[in-house]
Design a protein around this motif. Structure first.
Motif, short mmCIF file in Angstrom:
data_model
loop_
_atom_site.label_atom_id
_atom_site.label_comp_id
_atom_site.label_asym_id
_atom_site.label_seq_id
_atom_site.Cartn_x
_atom_site.Cartn_y
_atom_site.Cartn_z
N ALA A 291 -14.62 -7.35 -1.17
CA ALA A 291 -13.76 -8.06 0.06
C ALA A 291 -14.73 -7.73 1.41
O ALA A 291 -14.73 -8.10 2.23
N ARG A 298 -9.82 -7.08 6.38
CA ARG A 298 -9.10 -5.92 5.52
C ARG A 298 -8.00 -5.23 6.40
O ARG A 298 -6.89 -4.95 5.71
N GLU A 302 -4.47 -5.40 4.19
CA GLU A 302 -4.17 -4.11 3.57
C GLU A 302 -2.95 -3.34 4.05
O GLU A 302 -2.98 -3.72 5.37
#
Length: 309
Positions: A291, A298, A302
């Protein structure tokens, strides 16, 4: 029969996979799963990345999504505890095909006959996929092995690892289910950046759909023709520059240039002080490396999962 550590592992003690008797059983079970998978393909609406045809781990084995035929819903479940393929219908009807040493041709004929007797009419393309030198189901008298102990060990391995994959999946917003693909015969879950991936010249329809968008995928492959042992895997498509040289945990993990993915032997996880921690470290470190190198957003993708969420 008294229970042993093999049949009833401690909370963080994982059972061994029995390689003896597994390879021939694997090849037969793979073909049986393709028969069932083709039925799922014929009776479900298409979903992205073929999620509609994948199986799901259950307390007894591997099951299809709900299938629809003759205005009824039914499921097909590979029951690796009682060793039968169970047909369950929404109207209370059902039947089962015993799982025992038998050819793919016999398994195919018996299953299709039982479905027809229940009024569940389905027609499938009988050529296996994603294998070398495929043999049509109705002609396959080569694959005929079924070792109960090896199959039970395979199921126990799925049961202990599936929750680890589910926890890993839950920490990401755009992810596939944790499911089992009968074409490649592996447990898998995939994370998506949301961005389109470059076109793959020469790729078949399965590969074009599977990798239409950027992915970081993880899973478990129980061993078979391509490898001598069961292993966990992690890879990214497209693979970002520098990924294969990334420092991945645990130390037993290594990049396989032929497969273009990191592999972690299942036995190394099983022998660890904390198998759950060992597998989690592999999943997280391969994801982190891929990633970051691919510049995924992210912060948007996430999420934090806690007991109250």
């Amino acid at each position: 029969m008294p229970e042993t550590s093999l049949s009833r592992p401690l909370p963080d003690e994982w059972p061994p996979l029995l390689l003896e008797g597994w390879r021939d059983t694997y090849e037969t079970l793979h073909m049986w799963s393709q028969v069932v998978g083709k039925i799922a393909l014929a009776l479900t609406h298409p979903l992205n990345h073929f999620w509609n045809v994948a199986f799901h781990v259950t307390s007894h084995g591997l099951a299809t999504h709900p299938l629809v035929a003759d205005q009824r819903i039914f499921t097909l479940t590979f029951d690796f505890v009682d060793h039968q393929l169970v047909i369950d219908c929404s109207d209370g009807g059902g039947d089962a095909v015993p799982l025992r040493p038998q050819t793919v041709a016999d398994f195919y004929r018996e299953l299709m006959s039982k479905l027809q007797a229940l009024g569940l009419n389905v027609h499938i393309w009988t050529m296996p996929v994603e294998v070398e030198n495929p043999i049509r189901f109705e002609e396959d008298v080569v694959h005929r092995s079924y070792d109960r102990r090896a199959v039970e060990a395979f199921h126990r391995a799925l049961v202990v690892m599936a929750p680890v994959f589910e926890a890993f999946r839950g920490r990401f917003r755009k992810a596939s289910p944790v499911h089992f693909f009968w074409g490649s015969f592996d447990l898998a879950t995939t994370r998506f950046s949301g961005r389109r991936a470059p076109e793959r010249p020469g790729a078949d329809a399965i590969m074009r759909e599977s990798y239409s968008h950027e992915v970081i995928s993880h899973g478990f492959w129980p061993g078979g023709r391509a490898m001598n042992e069961a292993a966990f895997y992690g890879y990214a498509v497209p693979e970002p520059t520098g990924f294969r040289a990334a420092m991945i945990q645990p130390a037993a993990a290594a990049y396989h240039p032929g497969l273009s993915e990191f592999l972690l032997p299942c036995e190394a996880v099983r022998r660890a002080t904390s198998p759950t921690g060992e597998l989690t470290a592999f999943l997280e470190s391969t994801y982190d490396a891929a990633a970051d190198l691919a510049h995924w957003n992210r912060g948007e993708l996430e999420r934090t999962v806690n007991a109250t969420s």
